[in-house]
Design an enzyme around this catalytic site. Structure first.
Site, PDB file in Angstrom:
ATOM      1  N   ARG A  85       0.744  -1.164  -0.014  1.00  0.00           N
ATOM      2  CA  ARG A  85      -0.105  -0.080  -0.203  1.00  0.00           C
ATOM      3  C   ARG A  85       0.661   1.403   0.089  1.00  0.00           C
ATOM      4  O   ARG A  85       0.272   2.480   0.040  1.00  0.00           O
ATOM      5  CB  ARG A  85      -0.747   0.231   1.124  1.00  0.00           C
ATOM      6  CG  ARG A  85      -2.004  -1.174   1.298  1.00  0.00           C
ATOM      7  CD  ARG A  85      -3.359  -0.960   1.850  1.00  0.00           C
ATOM      8  NE  ARG A  85      -2.998  -0.500   3.151  1.00  0.00           N
ATOM      9  CZ  ARG A  85      -4.304  -0.108   4.118  1.00  0.00           C
ATOM     10  NH1 ARG A  85      -5.333  -0.096   3.490  1.00  0.00           N
ATOM     11  NH2 ARG A  85      -3.943   0.303   5.102  1.00  0.00           N
ATOM     12  N   ASP A  86       2.336   1.306   0.208  1.00  0.00           N
ATOM     13  CA  ASP A  86       2.910   2.350  -0.038  1.00  0.00           C
ATOM     14  C   ASP A  86       4.187   2.324  -0.670  1.00  0.00           C
ATOM     15  O   ASP A  86       5.413   2.713  -0.290  1.00  0.00           O
ATOM     16  CB  ASP A  86       3.543   3.029   1.672  1.00  0.00           C
ATOM     17  CG  ASP A  86       3.777   4.300   1.461  1.00  0.00           C
ATOM     18  OD1 ASP A  86       3.502   5.242   0.495  1.00  0.00           O
ATOM     19  OD2 ASP A  86       4.317   4.833   2.371  1.00  0.00           O
ATOM     20  N   LEU A  87       4.382   1.559  -1.894  1.00  0.00           N
ATOM     21  CA  LEU A  87       5.333   1.082  -2.851  1.00  0.00           C
ATOM     22  C   LEU A  87       5.720   2.494  -3.465  1.00  0.00           C
ATOM     23  O   LEU A  87       4.830   3.201  -3.941  1.00  0.00           O
ATOM     24  CB  LEU A  87       5.089   0.227  -3.529  1.00  0.00           C
ATOM     25  CG  LEU A  87       6.140  -0.458  -4.463  1.00  0.00           C
ATOM     26  CD1 LEU A  87       7.130  -1.358  -3.299  1.00  0.00           C
ATOM     27  CD2 LEU A  87       5.826  -1.301  -5.514  1.00  0.00           C
TER      28      LEU A  87
END
Length: 812
Positions: A85-87
């Protein structure tokens, strides 16, 4: 002291700690010291991808390399049910030797909500960020993140596409003057073509980026594993097909060539269109024609020399394994040969290689029998060699390559007696190349595991591994041209498929199929024989005080490994795809209580107090892992010099284990080892399991020179064992009785498995129970049988494989 920040910290630690992959930063320990929580991770030396991009775009080859590593790491996380969710480039680290690591699972979300957790998706997060801020990093968020909608693994694929775009272009895919404008761009706009920044941008990478950045999740790659496969398939990065402006250095020559090009281009386009149309016309989707229709399981299948007749071995209903002959003009198959036979290979002259009286053994998915030769035209089989598992004829039909066990190793031999390769795991599907200059085979690292590499052995020559390790491989054959080896395989959570790999290791996808598939044979004209298999292992238990058995299967491949002495706790492992490539060790009360997943690995045993479970990863030489059944941290146990780790049991007191292991070239035996690892002590002379340990830990029932015997653990490692009267090699020790005067043994029977109580002094045998599946079609009692000392409870596994054979046209 901030509870929200602490929750974020613990969530990241739990998520990262659950992952074990070379492209994800490893977490070694999690704890708290004087009220301050901490996490211990591996030391990484290098720089973040953000720092690397400060100097501009990467070369396409380097970008593709980094991207494939990132995709493999994401696939591992997704298979564990974790979405990052935060690449973004800040969360991707490049080590000095070029390895890529994914960092920071602080925003990770398990796709399966915990019991009692809310299942709705909110557009903002009340914990972990300031109120009103959407989870994620602006510029790399997926459209569904921007809208606050439900997020799954495909959201990470969108973020991955944004990162890959930046690696290739040197600029962000979505960047505007304000946050609101950036969100609108993510929802409505497409980033400029990569050719805008680099005219030599490879079209293949452009297509992958566009596929990742689709606005609708349904139109993106549906799995990171498929994405990784496409990236790894880019063996060469070609230049774009679009025309690039030519340098105006010779205007006169350009004016001469232009009219000629104007006349030739339409002809070239027409010719290309005709060739494409013909190519498409010759390559329809593969066509599958059903060959068998009965209820049961198929062991093997091969083409006869005419390419029309099919020979296969199957066990239908309650009938034993038998070889059948199927001709195209007849809807029925003709049974051949004696019951219990398996067809291994058919030569070009029409001679069959059979395994007579084929019995399942220690190798997964194969049976062992007496190798025999028999003509297709009729006649009694001529026995050649005992204990052979698989075989293949050389192209001229003059000799056979075989696979069989010797001591504790699996051997590939050609001709029989000459060892080409041996392994502590096992070898399957040996297949000669069409010209006979090489043998391809599946190389499995462990005996009871269908994970495998595709390998080839040149004649004469050395083994060459052509692929990475697949989660499941069950079928192999040479392509008609002999330039590729085709095999059927799947990874954890990925679809089953048929692949092709060249002798240089270049792999390609041939066909995807739903469900299990085995590639059994390929004929010279390209026709193939495949079986569609549905398999399941059920854990069956009779709980204390009950009169009816319970099915305690969790997913679809639950193998019972240990039953507590009171019969109330079952330790098992689950091999089904959703749990990951290394399986899961699980605990379950036999009253049907919910499953408790303890960690990775194949389950081995429980400690006497029930506080620790022992497991081992399905990779040779990795030792054991102690998994807490309650609070605590897993611990690795590795013993010096031990290469082959097998079964184990806790000794009384729970401070040591007795395990079966192999050290160097020494014969396999039992060792006594501390839970701290170190150097183990030999406990017996050469011996193998299965085994049963007495309650006081002083006597061991195991195999010595192929027959059951009792070893005195007090007498030292050189004390000879005492054979158990009344038993043979077919009797398997399971449990000492409560009074320790008898031992429960199991023995295979036509209708299932018989359990006997055998008195250790007199050898008197008493039939205690017969275990048999209610429906025998495709079912067998597997080796996982456990009995409590009082004989009031037991557990066993039933494996059922239902197969249908298909003739396939059109594989290319």
């Amino acid at each position: 002291s901030d509870p929200d920040r602490l929750k974020r910290f613990e969530q990241e630690a739990r998520a990262a700690g659950a992952l074990n992959h070379p492209n994800i930063m490893a977490i070694h320990d999690i704890g708290s010291h004087e009220g301050a929580p901490y996490v211990v991770s591996e030391l990484l030396e290098g720089e973040t991808l953000r720092a690397r991009l400060a100097s501009g775009a990467l070369q396409p080859r380097k970008a593709a390399d980094y991207a494939s590593q990132i995709a493999r790491g994401l696939a591992a996380a997704h298979e564990k049910g974790i979405v990052h969710r935060d690449l973004k480039p800040e969360n991707i680290f490049v080590t000095r030797d070029g390895r890529v690591k994914i960092l920071d699972f602080g925003l990770a979300k398990l796709t399966q909500p915990e019991s009692g957790a809310p299942v709705t998706e909110l557009p903002t997060a009340a914990t972990g960020t300031e109120p009103g801020i959407v989870l994620g990093t602006l510029g790399y968020m997926s459209p569904e993140q921007v809208r606050g909608q439900s997020v799954d693994t495909r959201s990470d694929i969108f973020s991955f596409g944004a990162v890959l775009y930046e690696m290739l272009s040197g600029r962000r895919a979505f960047t505007e003057h304000t946050a609101a404008d950036t969100m609108i761009a993510i929802l409505t706009k497409e980033p400029p073509d990569l050719a805008t920044f680099d005219p030599a941008a490879p079209p293949a990478l452009e297509r992958i980026v566009r596929h990742c950045l689709e606005k609708s999740p349904d139109e993106r790659y549906q799995s990171a594993r498929d994405l990784a496969f496409d990236l790894e398939s880019l063996s060469t990065l070609s230049a774009p097909s679009a025309a690039v402006a030519a340098p105006a250095a010779a205007p006169k020559r350009t004016r001469r060539v232009a009219p000629l090009l104007a006349m030739l281009l339409p002809l070239v386009a027409l010719a290309a269109g005709l060739l494409l149309g013909r190519s498409l016309g010759k390559s329809p989707p593969p066509a599958y024609h059903e060959v068998t229709y009965k209820h049961g399981s198929i062991q093997s299948a091969r083409f006869a020399p005419d390419g029309q007749t099919i020979l296969y071995s199957a066990a239908w209903g309650s009938d034993p394994l038998q070889v059948f002959l199927k001709r195209p003009e007849s809807p029925d198959a003709v049974p051949l040969g004696p019951p219990g036979a398996d067809v291994l290979a058919v030569s070009r002259s029409g001679e069959m290689a059979l395994a007579l009286d084929c019995k399942s053994g220690a190798r997964l998915g194969v049976c062992s029998g007496t190798l025999a030769r028999a003509p297709l035209t009729g006649g009694s089989p001529r026995e050649v060699l005992e204990h052979v598992q698989q075989a293949d004829w050389s192209p001229d039909g003059s000799a056979l390559a075989i696979v069989r066990d010797f001591e504790r190793k699996s051997r590939l031999e050609f001709p029989p007696g000459k060892v080409l390769y041996e392994t502590l795991g096992h070898v399957s599907y040996p297949r000669f190349s069409p010209v006979g200059d090489a043998i391809a085979f599946l190389d499995h690292p462990l005996p009871q595991d269908d994970r495998a590499y595709v390998a080839v052995m040149a004649l004469p020559g050395k083994r060459k591994v052509l692929t990475s390790l697949f989660g499941s491989v069950q079928g192999l054959a040479w392509s008609p041209s002999g330039k590729e080896i085709w095999f059927s395989a799947s990874g954890a959570g990925s679809a089953h498929a048929i692949y092709g790999v060249t002798l240089s290791g270049k792999r390609r996808l041939i066909a995807r199929v739903p469900g299990g598939i085995r590639l059994l044979d390929v004929f010279r004209d390209g026709q193939a024989l495949v079986s569609r298999d549905t398999a399941q292992t059920n854990a069956i238990v009779l709980a204390p005080g009950e009169t009816r058995e319970r099915d305690l299967t969790w997913l679809e491949w639950s193998a019972p490994r240990f039953l507590s002495r009171d019969g109330k706790t079952l330790l098992f492992d689950e091999e089904a795809a959703p749990v990951g490539v290394n399986y899961a060790t699980c605990l379950r009360r036999t009253d049907g209580s919910p499953v408790v997943r303890l960690g990775e690995g194949v389950a081995v045993t429980l400690s006497p107090d029930g506080k620790w479970a022992l497991s081992r990863l399905p990779t040779a030489g990795r030792g054991y892992t102690l998994l807490p059944t309650g609070a605590g941290e897993p611990r690795q146990i590795v013993y010096q010099g031990i290469e082959d780790y097998r079964g184990a049991v806790f000794l009384p007191g729970g401070k040591e284990i007795l395990f079966v292991g192999g050290r160097g070239q020494e014969p396999i035996r039992f060792f006594r080892g501390s839970l701290e690892g170190g150097t183990p002590s030999p406990a017996t002379p050469p011996a193998i399991g299965p085994f049963a340990l007495s309650a006081d830990g002083r006597r061991l029932a195991a195999y010595s020179e192929g027959v059951p015997a009792i070893f005195s653990l007090d007498a030292g490692p050189d004390a000879p064992p005492r054979p158990i009267p009344g038993t043979t090699a077919a009797d398997v020790p399971r449990q000492w009785s409560e009074d320790e005067h008898s031992i429960f043994f199991s023995r295979a029977a036509d209708n299932g498995v018989q359990i006997f109580k055998v008195e250790v002094e007199s050898g008197k045998r008493t039939l205690w129970k017969t275990l048999a599946p209610s429906d025998p079609s495709g079912a067998s009692i597997n080796p996982f049988i456990h009995i409590t000392p009082d004989g009031k409870s037991y557990a066993y596994g039933v494996t059922r494989t239902l197969s249908q054979l298909y003739l396939v046209d059109g594989l290319k």
